[in-house]
Every structure is written in C-alpha cells, then in structure tokens.
Motif scaffolding. Structure first.
Motif, PDB file in Angstrom:
ATOM      1  N   MET A 167       0.844  -1.203   0.000  1.00 56.58           N
ATOM      2  CA  MET A 167       0.000   0.000   0.000  1.00 56.58           C
ATOM      3  C   MET A 167       0.874   1.246   0.000  1.00 56.58           C
ATOM      4  O   MET A 167       0.603   2.220  -0.696  1.00 56.58           O
ATOM      5  CB  MET A 167      -0.889  -0.032   1.240  1.00 56.58           C
ATOM      6  N   ARG A 168       1.964   1.184   0.779  1.00 52.68           N
ATOM      7  CA  ARG A 168       2.848   2.337   0.860  1.00 52.68           C
ATOM      8  C   ARG A 168       3.477   2.643  -0.501  1.00 52.68           C
ATOM      9  O   ARG A 168       3.518   3.785  -0.951  1.00 52.68           O
ATOM     10  CB  ARG A 168       3.954   2.063   1.893  1.00 52.68           C
ATOM     11  N   VAL A 169       3.916   1.579  -1.163  1.00 55.99           N
ATOM     12  CA  VAL A 169       4.531   1.761  -2.485  1.00 55.99           C
ATOM     13  C   VAL A 169       3.508   2.343  -3.455  1.00 55.99           C
ATOM     14  O   VAL A 169       3.802   3.257  -4.234  1.00 55.99           O
ATOM     15  CB  VAL A 169       5.089   0.416  -3.003  1.00 55.99           C
ATOM     16  N   ARG A 170       2.293   1.801  -3.378  1.00 52.87           N
ATOM     17  CA  ARG A 170       1.234   2.295  -4.278  1.00 52.87           C
ATOM     18  C   ARG A 170       0.967   3.779  -4.014  1.00 52.87           C
ATOM     19  O   ARG A 170       0.794   4.569  -4.933  1.00 52.87           O
ATOM     20  CB  ARG A 170      -0.052   1.483  -4.072  1.00 52.87           C
ATOM     21  N   ASN A 171       0.933   4.118  -2.748  1.00 54.07           N
ATOM     22  CA  ASN A 171       0.676   5.524  -2.383  1.00 54.07           C
ATOM     23  C   ASN A 171       1.764   6.450  -2.934  1.00 54.07           C
ATOM     24  O   ASN A 171       1.477   7.534  -3.436  1.00 54.07           O
ATOM     25  CB  ASN A 171       0.612   5.676  -0.862  1.00 54.07           C
ATOM     26  N   GLU A 172       3.008   5.998  -2.807  1.00 55.50           N
ATOM     27  CA  GLU A 172       4.111   6.832  -3.292  1.00 55.50           C
ATOM     28  C   GLU A 172       4.034   7.018  -4.799  1.00 55.50           C
ATOM     29  O   GLU A 172       4.272   8.102  -5.327  1.00 55.50           O
ATOM     30  CB  GLU A 172       5.446   6.203  -2.897  1.00 55.50           C
ATOM     31  N   ALA A 173       3.699   5.929  -5.470  1.00 54.97           N
ATOM     32  CA  ALA A 173       3.605   5.996  -6.934  1.00 54.97           C
ATOM     33  C   ALA A 173       2.494   6.949  -7.354  1.00 54.97           C
ATOM     34  O   ALA A 173       2.673   7.774  -8.260  1.00 54.97           O
ATOM     35  CB  ALA A 173       3.363   4.601  -7.496  1.00 54.97           C
ATOM     36  N   SER A 174       1.369   6.834  -6.676  1.00 54.78           N
ATOM     37  CA  SER A 174       0.253   7.714  -7.073  1.00 54.78           C
ATOM     38  C   SER A 174       0.569   9.170  -6.710  1.00 54.78           C
ATOM     39  O   SER A 174       0.163  10.087  -7.418  1.00 54.78           O
ATOM     40  CB  SER A 174      -1.062   7.254  -6.452  1.00 54.78           C
ATOM     41  N   ALA A 175       1.326   9.384  -5.621  1.00 55.50           N
ATOM     42  CA  ALA A 175       1.710  10.753  -5.263  1.00 55.50           C
ATOM     43  C   ALA A 175       2.621  11.342  -6.329  1.00 55.50           C
ATOM     44  O   ALA A 175       2.471  12.502  -6.724  1.00 55.50           O
ATOM     45  CB  ALA A 175       2.410  10.750  -3.908  1.00 55.50           C
ATOM     46  N   ALA A 176       3.556  10.518  -6.823  1.00 54.27           N
ATOM     47  CA  ALA A 176       4.462  10.996  -7.871  1.00 54.27           C
ATOM     48  C   ALA A 176       3.684  11.332  -9.135  1.00 54.27           C
ATOM     49  O   ALA A 176       3.961  12.329  -9.816  1.00 54.27           O
ATOM     50  CB  ALA A 176       5.523   9.936  -8.150  1.00 54.27           C
ATOM     51  N   LYS A 177       2.696  10.494  -9.443  1.00 54.03           N
ATOM     52  CA  LYS A 177       1.893  10.736 -10.647  1.00 54.03           C
ATOM     53  C   LYS A 177       1.089  12.034 -10.493  1.00 54.03           C
ATOM     54  O   LYS A 177       1.008  12.848 -11.416  1.00 54.03           O
ATOM     55  CB  LYS A 177       0.950   9.550 -10.860  1.00 54.03           C
ATOM     56  N   ARG A 178       0.544  12.216  -9.302  1.00 52.91           N
ATOM     57  CA  ARG A 178      -0.233  13.441  -9.050  1.00 52.91           C
ATOM     58  C   ARG A 178       0.655  14.676  -9.202  1.00 52.91           C
ATOM     59  O   ARG A 178       0.255  15.689  -9.760  1.00 52.91           O
ATOM     60  CB  ARG A 178      -0.830  13.406  -7.642  1.00 52.91           C
ATOM     61  N   ARG A 179       1.870  14.542  -8.733  1.00 48.67           N
ATOM     62  CA  ARG A 179       2.796  15.672  -8.815  1.00 48.67           C
ATOM     63  C   ARG A 179       3.108  16.011 -10.275  1.00 48.67           C
ATOM     64  O   ARG A 179       3.168  17.173 -10.662  1.00 48.67           O
ATOM     65  CB  ARG A 179       4.077  15.319  -8.053  1.00 48.67           C
TER      66      ARG A 179
END
Lengths: 468, 486
Positions: A150-162
């Motif tokens: 979940m943490r990895v997924r969150n980081e990936a989606s945060a990078a995409k949002r950025r």
C-alpha cells in the motif's frame, strides 16, 4: 453541578468516536509544548502543536468540564480539548503547577461557570456511544499493520499526481505570460486602475491550474498596490509584475526548486519538513515581534507571526498560518514581546525565513535578557540580499538605526534616521501612540519594497510593539 | 555609461512601461546588456529587470519637507512598572472616563503615573481635570501631528501661543500654585477671548474661590456675555456678596412659589412650587431660579439661607431640581452642607443622586470624605461604592478594613455576589464597576484585604475585574520626582 473529571466523563463529552480516536493520538508528550495546571482555579491548559505553524492553545476546567481551544474545528469539544483532559486524568503529574497564564486568565474572565460541558446522562445500563477503549486500541492496531504494498502504491500515485500538477501549472504559466504581456502593452497606469478585475481573472485561471499560492499572490496584488501612495502605485505594479515574470522563469527552469515551489504550489507539510534532512533547525530564544492577521480575497485568513532571535539580531523567522474566515475570529497565538525558548524549523530556502514551531518552553532568565537591536549601515541592504537570493520575495525584516518618526506635508509617516541616512516611508501608525514623539534608539520593521511596517521600537521608556 | 546617464535611461524606460509598450522596445530605450540577457520573453524580461534594478539602485524618493513629531514629554513621576502594566491596561480599558480620572488621581496621590505607552488608553475628556502630572501629555495629544516648535513646559508668558486646552490647564496649574497668580492671568488675558473660553476659564477660577477674587468678579458682572455675567454673579454669591433683586424679578419669584405653614404642634413655614398653568411657564421658572443667587432667593422668600433648605415642602412629587442647582452654583458652604445632609440621610428617595457630586464638589476635601465615611454606616441614599467615590471625589485614605467590611455598601456587594451563584466572574458586569471604584478609593492595605476577602466568596483568582485592586495593593507611596507637581 461540579463533577470530577474521569475517563467516563470524557467519553460522555466527546461528540463522536472519531474525536476520541483523534484525541487518543494526541496524547504523545511530543505533541504538547506545555502542560500546566492551577489548583486554585481548577484549570488545566496546554499548547498543542497542530498542522499549522502556531500551536493551538487549549484550556479546560477540571471541575465543571468547560473547555476552549483555538483550533478551527467545528467539533465541540475538539480533539485537543479531549486530549488535554484525557492526559490530565491519566497522569496529572505531567502537568506543571504554575500561575494562570494571561490567555487562560482572559478565558476565565469571559466565561460563566457550570453551563459548559456538562456530562450527558449516560449513567444507565446503556454503554456510551463513544469509547475510550475503542479510541486507544483501534489506532494502535491500525498503526502496527503497515501494508508495504500500500505504501509503495501511495508513493507511486503521489508521484503521478505531482507530474499532473506540474503539467497543469506549466499550462497556467503560459496563460500568465500572455496576461503579463497584455498588461505590459496597456501600461502600468491603466493596469493600476483596473487591477482588481484583471488580477481576479488570472488568479482564477491559476487556481484551475493548481498554482494555488501563486494564484493567491496575484489575487492579493491589488490590495498591496492600494497600500502604497497613489503616486507610487504604477511603480509598485511594475515591480510586482516583474517579480511574477521572474518567478515564472524560475519555475520553468526548475519546478523542483524549493523557493519557486513554495511560491507557486504550496509549502511542504509540517511532517515532511521535520523529516527532511535539509531542514534548518534553530533553537531559541526567540522574541515575538508581532502578528499580522489579514482576511484575504479568497476567504482565507492569513496569520503571520514575526520572530527575531534574541542572540542573533539579524535572524528573523515568519510563522504563517491560514484558516478559513468562516471559522470565526481567532486570536494571535503569541503576544508581542513574548519570549519563546523554542526550536524553529525553517523551510528549505536560499534565504530561510518561513518556519514552523518545533518545540516550545518557557525561557530561563539568562536567555531572555539579551536582545539589543543591531542596526545595519544601510537599512535596506538586507532587502537587497533577500532579492538577490529570492527575486520574487515580498517582504524582508529590517533593523533600522536610531531615529524618530516624522511626517511629510501630506501627513504621511516616515522613519527619520539620525544623521545623514535616508528617510523611509512607513505604513500608517497609531495616531496617538506616544512613541511617535520619542527618540528611538533602534527599530525593527518589515519592508515590502515601498514602505516599512514597524514591529519593534526601542525607546528610553522601554520597547514598544506597534503591531502587537 | 556613467551612473547618471544610466539612471536617466531607467527613468525613461519606466515612463514608457507605465504609459504602455505597444510594440517591442527600441534598442536605444533599453540598456545594451539587458538586450543580450533578454530571451524569448523579450519585453517581459525588461520589465523584470527594471523592477529589480529600481529596488537595488533607488532609495525611496525623499519629500521636500520632513519633520520629526513633537517630543513626548518625560514622565513627571514614577511610572507603573512592567509587572503592574498588565493590570493597569486591563483595568483602565474597562473603566468609564470618570473612573479613569479617579484611578489616575489615586495613583498620583501615591506618587505614580501611567506608563507613557499606556497613555492612549486614557479617555478622560480634555475639560475634565486630571492630576497635574498629565498636563504635558495632554498638551502633546492636542498637538499630535505638529512639529516640535512650541515649548511644552509653558508658563504665563506663553499664553498667546497656547491652545484653548493648554490655556485652561495653565490657569488651573497657576491657580493651584498661587491663587493670585491665576487671578492675574485671567484678568490680563480673558477680555480678549471669546465668551465660551472666558466662561470655561471662569469656571476654573471658581474651583478655588477666595475673598481676593471679589474685585475680579465685580468687574465681570458687567461682562458682555450674559452667561459670564451670571456665573460671575453666582461666584460672588458664594463669597457672600449680595446683589439685591430688582422689583420685577422679586414679583415674579413670589408668583412661582407658594408659602405656607405646616405642622400641628410645632408650626413652621413651608415653601413649595406654586401650580403653574403649563410646561412653558414651569420651564421659564426653572431656568430663572437656577440662575439666581441662593441668598437673594432665600431673602425674597422670607427665609435665612439655611432655613430655606429645611422649609422646603416635600409634598411635591418631584425634587426641587432648580433649587438644588441654584444651591450648587451659588450657595454658601453651610447651605450646601444642609442640602447634602437632607438628601443623603433624610430624604433618601429623592432620585437625584446625580446631583450629589455637584453639591459635594463645593465642599473641601475633608468635608467630602467625612460625609462619605458616614455613608458607610448610616442609612443613606448611596448604596454603592461608585456612588461613594463620586461623592468624595478623592480616595478615602484613612478607611480601615473593619469600617469597609462592616459597611452597608460592602454587604450589598456581597449580597449581589450571592445572587450570582458564587461562581460568576464579575468582569463585564455591573459588579466590576464596584470593584473598580473600590480600587480608586481604598488605601493599599485595605485593597489587599479586599482581594483576600473576595477569594472566600467563590471568586476566581484570575478575575480581571480585580486587576485594579491588585495594582492598588502593589502600589506603595513613593516620593515625587524633584520639581514635579501632583
């Protein structure tokens, strides 16, 4: 009716289970800068570090369970009040006995005892709808079960949002460039006359482009123009729009530049700032110089608290908070002249100024004694240094040399330095303040490029804080 | 390129940008280095560089005439220290202007004055007296915005350059220092002043009236202003100087009053208002009576001055307001005292408490304090400490704890607190005024005793209503600064 404070009473007071759960998480000592009690008045109080730059001030009455918190929550009591009472029930020894603080005294002075926070009638067989037990067990279980995936997924989606945000902002910058060219073509004199409407339009576009801070800066530009003398407004507009050009260029060159990012998108979250290895931490003692509270056109209230290091007269800090105007009037967290033995954590920047409070404590006598202001030879030099590092900087704290307050033929206030120095225009001062007629050995002011707002004046009769 | 040429070029460029740039810049308008530095932004880069350049090179344009503000006068006494300023500021912000004046008077009698930074909180009107410590500060406030040109430590020879307020304060100061000096100042300058100013100065002379003023008052009886003539006549009457009424006035007086006899065993003369036909007649009568000299009025009604007080027929529903105002303005001390005795202790339901300070102001300080002390224990119309303070006008320096705690007013205050369930904070309530009044009138030890006593009545220690008492209990007598005048 006076009822002893118990966990059951806190359960009964809590507006919902969510508030209790949140309060449970706030029981960590690190969250609280100060925990105090006064047996004579049956009062407990503390300062809880929330998400903002300033801590929330929380006070409660352990006899009739009245409470007050400076946070903008619409839950009553809020999680901070619940946490304060909860901690007192669990460990009263953690609360330091001391005389009632001024702000606590003010609260006591305004309230009527007995009505607030009466426990609900939950003495029957039915258990209360809110449970301390659930509030403490639940989060602990949740905290311990960390899902790595979940943490990895969150980081990936945060990078995409950025990435999406940056792309959106780039498009917004193109519109801003076109808008700036339009203003340049029509001239600053015309712009000044219609600044309100023109800025509102491009600010709305920048909000859509997710450049929230930049949008707010553009939206507030007309207010800043109105604050300077009419004859200077075209010049001020020229300067402001030129700064927007520079900020736009900086963003395009490097969207990850911390100074540009903080001026265009948003400041990093407090937690991220404290976790960042580059963060500059400066221990106190700090002197509170004053707080400016302004309601902005976007409905937010901006609360800016200026601080100066007691032992390093050239080091200043700005604590900045924003909250919705609909949350009601909120008093300044600190009073001018107050000493803070706190560590401030500065946002990563070429010219560190904006900071958050890391810890707070009452300074000892030795720390608080020094504090003489040391003026520079050229009082505007710090502003130039600031601009050379951050060309779009709006405000710079200055240390002014000895002088007096004077007036020009139009009744406008000026700083008149002793000797040969140049006078500086001032924002309007209190017309009846006695220090207008006193010799001032040194002063601290905030310079916005066109005028100075006085924060601290050293006189033979003591230190005055015009903005306190 | 030399610096001045560069500056001129920047000014031209700025003028163009302010006026509007329809197309691109010509090379001549922009410094050569800037054209090299310009990128695809073109004109916008020039805008940015010009804005920054002005910030780095230019200092704010200095206006032609810049003058420092008038210097704030140094304090004439020890100022409230930092420890007490919090109490002072909170207390004075809650006080009415009348209470503020009493509060500053109490501090001044102990040798203290407000801190200069707290002066803006004082809202006492300019025509209301304050301790002489504050004369210079008041003068400064009147001249806010003016340059430092007028000598602030003014004397009689500065009269012509002073404002009306400063002239009043100067006269008051000289009158206190030497009545003859004040009288001479008035006689020298008053005739050249407008009537309103002459009247207000004459009122100041009336505060310390003495036999030596007879000649001056005599000259004012023919003043060109009717109000000045009337006030001069009233002041003369206070000194016992008679001016018999003309026959026409005497006749109308007898129509306005009804003289009778009352009592079964001890018959006595009575005086009351005659029934008049309409409100216009009553208003005319009231206005005329107010302006009469008391002694002439008593004579016209066939009584000695003090006898008239006791002869008044209280069967009338309304209190004899015009008579009381007449007495306050022109009666001798014994008549004023007789009225106060009557109103304070005998006819307590008269409903004209607001007139009592006007009457008591005619008495000297010991007499006022003596009356106030009696009101603490004898049933009177004064039910509050605020009323007592207004009556006395000065702190009750000799009041003891036992007298205070045994007083009717204290019992009334405690009874009021009981009705508040013992938990209320009195700040922002009617009770707060009582504690402020106590702070203005009690000696230091007594103030400390009050703080201790109210703790047992459910008071919160931090109640802001007690701030003034706290400061009182921490403010000992200190010697005056040499040369200063309280």
């Amino acid at each position: 009716m006076l009822v002893a404070l118990t966990l059951q009473a806190i359960e009964a007071m809590a507006p919902d289970q969510g508030a209790l759960t949140a309060a449970g998480k706030l029981r960590k000592p690190a969250q609280w800068a100060r925990l105090s009690h006064d047996a004579a008045t049956g009062t407990i109080w503390g300062e809880c570090q929330g998400s903002g730059a300033n801590p929330y001030r929380v006070v409660a009455d352990v006899q009739d369970h009245g409470y007050k918190c400076t946070c903008p929550s619409r839950k009553f009591p809020c999680k901070h009040s619940l946490a304060l009472m909860w901690m007192f029930v669990e460990g009263p020894e953690r609360f330091v006995a001391e005389p009632v603080a001024d702000w606590v005294g003010d609260w006591l002075g305004r309230r009527r005892r007995g009505g607030a926070g009466k426990p609900e009638a939950t003495q029957g067989d039915a258990p209360p709808a809110r449970s301390i037990e659930a509030a403490t067990v639940g989060p602990l279980v949740a905290d311990t079960v960390q899902d790595e995936a979940m943490r990895v997924r969150n980081e990936a989606s945060a990078a995409k949002r950025r990435q999406q945000t940056d792309a959106s902002i780039r498009a917004g910058m193109d519109d801003l460039q076109q808008w700036l060219s339009d203003q340049l073509r029509s001239g600053m004199a015309v712009f000044v006359d219609d600044a309100m409407a023109r800025c509102r339009r491009i600010a709305a576009r920048l909000v859509d482009a997710k450049a929230a801070v930049l949008a707010s800066r553009v939206d507030e530009l007309p207010s800043r123009l109105l604050a300077v003398m009419p004859t200077q407004r075209p010049q001020a507009a020229l300067h402001e729009l030129g700064q927007l050009v520079l900020l736009m260029q900086a963003w395009r060159a490097d969207p990850d530049d911390p100074d540009a990012r903080i001026a265009v998108v948003q400041s990093p979250a407090r937690e991220a700032l404290l976790a960042d290895a580059r963060t500059l931490h400066v221990p106190g003692p700090w002197e509170v110089l004053g707080t400016e509270i302004e309601t902005r056109r976007d409905g937010l209230v901006s609360q800016s608290t200026w601080l100066r290091h007691r032992n390093d007269a050239g080091r200043f800090a700005l604590l900045q908070d924003f909250f919705p105007g609909s949350a009601g009037r909120r008093n300044a967290a600190f009073s001018a002249g107050q000493d803070l033995a706190a560590t401030l954590s500065f946002h990563h920047a070429r010219h560190p100024l904006r900071a958050v409070l890391n810890t707070a404590a009452v300074p000892d006598e030795q720390q608080a004694v020094s504090g003489a202001v040391m003026p520079a030879d050229d009082p505007l030099q710090p502003h130039r240094v600031h601009l050379s590092r951050v060309p779009w900087a709006l405000r710079t704290p200055l240390v002014l040399p000895a002088g007096r307050i004077g007036r020009d033929s139009e009744g406008r206030d000026w700083w008149l330095p002793e000797g040969q120095g140049s006078a500086l225009p001032l924002t309007a001062l209190d017309a009846e303040a006695p220090w207008r007629g006193m010799d001032i050995s040194a002063a601290v002011a905030i310079w916005d490029g066109f005028q100075a707002r006085m924060l601290r004046l050293d006189t033979a009769h003591g230190v005055a804080y015009p903005n306190g | 390129m030399d610096e001045s040429a560069f500056t001129t070029q920047l000014q031209h460029l700025q003028a163009r940008i302010i006026a509007g740039v329809p197309e691109s810049y010509s090379d001549a308008a922009v410094p050569a280095d800037w054209m090299v530095a310009s990128d695809e932004l073109g004109g916008l880069s020039v805008l940015a560089m010009l804005g920054q350049c002005r910030q780095f090179l230019a200092y704010p344009l200095q206006p032609g005439r810049l003058l420092p503000q008038r210097g704030f006068p140094a304090p004439q006494a020890k100022t409230v220290d930092d420890a007490g300023r919090g109490w002072f500021r909170r207390a004075i912000a809650e006080m009415t202007p009348e209470l503020q004046a009493s509060w500053l008077e109490m501090l001044a009698r102990r040798g203290w004055m407000a801190h200069p930074f707290d002066w803006p909180l004082v809202r006492v009107p300019q025509d209301q007296p304050l301790p002489a410590f504050y004369d210079a500060w008041r003068g400064w406030s009147e001249h806010i915005g003016e340059e430092a040109s007028v000598d602030q430590d003014f004397e009689a020879e500065d009269w012509n350059v002073l404002s009306a307020g400063e002239q009043r304060r100067l006269l008051r100061r000289l009158r206190r220092r030497d009545p003859a000096e004040g009288r001479a100042l008035f006689a020298t300058h008053a005739t050249a002043l407008p009537a309103a100013q002459r009247l207000s100065l004459l009122e100041i002379l009336g505060e310390g009236l003495e036999a030596g003023d007879e000649g001056l008052l005599e000259s004012l009886v023919t003043d060109r202003s009717e109000k000045v003539r009337q006030l001069a006549a009233q002041l003369r009457a206070r000194l016992g100087l008679r001016s018999p009424l003309d026959p026409a006035r005497l006749e109308s007086l007898q129509e306005w009053f009804e003289i009778g006899r009352a009592g079964l065993i001890r018959r006595r003369d009575t005086v009351g208002f005659a029934s008049l036909k309409n409100a216009v007649q009553r208003r005319t009568r009231d206005e005329q009576v107010t302006l009469l000299a008391w002694d002439e009025l008593a004579t016209a009604l066939g009584h000695a001055p003090v006898e008239l007080v006791h002869a008044w027929n209280w069967n009338d529903k309304d209190p004899p307001l015009p008579l009381l105002q007449c007495a306050a303005a022109s009666a001798g001390r014994d008549v004023v005292l007789a009225w106060l005795e009557l109103l304070l202790f005998e006819r307590r339901d008269h409903g004209v408490d607001w007139l009592l300070p006007m009457l008591s102001a005619r008495l000297d300080e010991p007499a006022r304090i003596s009356l106030a002390m009696r009101c603490l224990h004898e049933p009177s119309c004064i039910g509050s400490f605020r009323g007592l303070l207004e009556l006395a006008g000065v702190p009750l320096g000799n009041l003891g704890e036992r007298q205070l705690f045994g007083s009717l007013q204290w019992r009334a205050l405690m009874a009021w607190l009981q009705t508040q369930d013992g938990h209320v904070l009195v700040a922002n309530s009617s009770g707060a005024v009582e504690f402020h009044a106590l702070a203005c009138m009690l000696p230091m030890e007594c103030a400390a005793a009050v703080l201790q006593a109210v703790g047992g009545h459910g008071f919160r220690a931090a109640d802001p209503a007690l701030d003034a008492l706290r400061l009182n209990s921490n403010t000992p007598d200190v010697p005056l600064i040499e040369g200063s005048q309280r």
